[in-house]
Design a protein around this motif. Structure first.
Motif, PDB file in Angstrom:
ATOM      1  N   LYS A  19      19.244   4.515 -12.028  1.00  0.00           N
ATOM      2  CA  LYS A  19      19.888   6.150 -11.058  1.00  0.00           C
ATOM      3  C   LYS A  19      21.595   6.051 -12.096  1.00  0.00           C
ATOM      4  N   SER A  26      22.219  18.917  -9.793  1.00  0.00           N
ATOM      5  CA  SER A  26      20.225  19.167  -9.573  1.00  0.00           C
ATOM      6  C   SER A  26      19.982  20.102  -9.692  1.00  0.00           C
ATOM      7  N   SER A  27      18.439  20.848 -11.279  1.00  0.00           N
ATOM      8  CA  SER A  27      17.973  21.398 -11.387  1.00  0.00           C
ATOM      9  C   SER A  27      16.368  21.429 -12.237  1.00  0.00           C
ATOM     10  N   GLY A  60      16.350  12.837 -15.520  1.00  0.00           N
ATOM     11  CA  GLY A  60      14.719  13.914 -14.712  1.00  0.00           C
ATOM     12  C   GLY A  60      13.671  13.425 -14.969  1.00  0.00           C
ATOM     13  N   ASN A  73      12.304  18.005 -13.445  1.00  0.00           N
ATOM     14  CA  ASN A  73      12.961  18.093 -12.503  1.00  0.00           C
ATOM     15  C   ASN A  73      14.295  17.086 -12.365  1.00  0.00           C
ATOM     16  N   CYS A  74      15.560  17.470 -12.946  1.00  0.00           N
ATOM     17  CA  CYS A  74      16.563  17.310 -12.991  1.00  0.00           C
ATOM     18  C   CYS A  74      16.679  16.744 -11.656  1.00  0.00           C
ATOM     19  N   SER A  75      17.328  15.339 -10.582  1.00  0.00           N
ATOM     20  CA  SER A  75      17.829  15.009  -9.921  1.00  0.00           C
ATOM     21  C   SER A  75      18.490  13.216  -9.477  1.00  0.00           C
ATOM     22  N   ALA A  76      18.781  13.146  -8.748  1.00  0.00           N
ATOM     23  CA  ALA A  76      19.169  12.040  -8.950  1.00  0.00           C
ATOM     24  C   ALA A  76      18.271  10.766  -7.948  1.00  0.00           C
ATOM     25  N   ASP A  77      17.110  11.297  -8.124  1.00  0.00           N
ATOM     26  CA  ASP A  77      15.971  10.366  -7.941  1.00  0.00           C
ATOM     27  C   ASP A  77      15.808   8.080  -8.579  1.00  0.00           C
TER      28      ASP A  77
END
Length: 94
Positions: A19, A26-27, A60, A73-77
């Motif tokens: 992570k 987020s984008s 992402g 998909n940019c996220s903090a996942d």
């Protein structure tokens, strides 16, 4: 006489999610037209070799959207990461 080559053996460790180390926006990022040519969208098995250094995590995950186009998909996942040990020095592979 041609030297015998031993087969490459890998011992894989557990897959972990890496992570971001700091908050990220987020984008969804679009890829280029070239990246979305259907004939270029195939799964391939590769081995990426890195020296023991710290790398920033990727932003992402690559996803196919309803319109059939690939986007990031940019996220903090986080992203899956797999570490493995090899039966030889990888610098000896060509």
């Amino acid at each position: 006489m041609t030297p015998q080559k031993a087969p490459l053996k890998l011992v894989m460790k557990e897959v972990v999610l890496i992570k971001p180390s700091k908050p990220t926006p987020s984008s969804i990022l679009s890829l280029s037209t070239l990246d979305n040519i259907p004939d270029h969208n195939s799964l391939s098995q590769t081995v990426h070799v890195y020296r023991s250094t710290i790398h920033d995590s990727e932003p992402g995950r690559l996803v196919k959207h309803a319109d059939g186009k690939l986007r990031i998909n940019c996220s903090a996942d986080g992203v899956p990461f797999l570490e493995a040990n090899a039966s030889c020095h990888l610098s000896s592979l060509h």
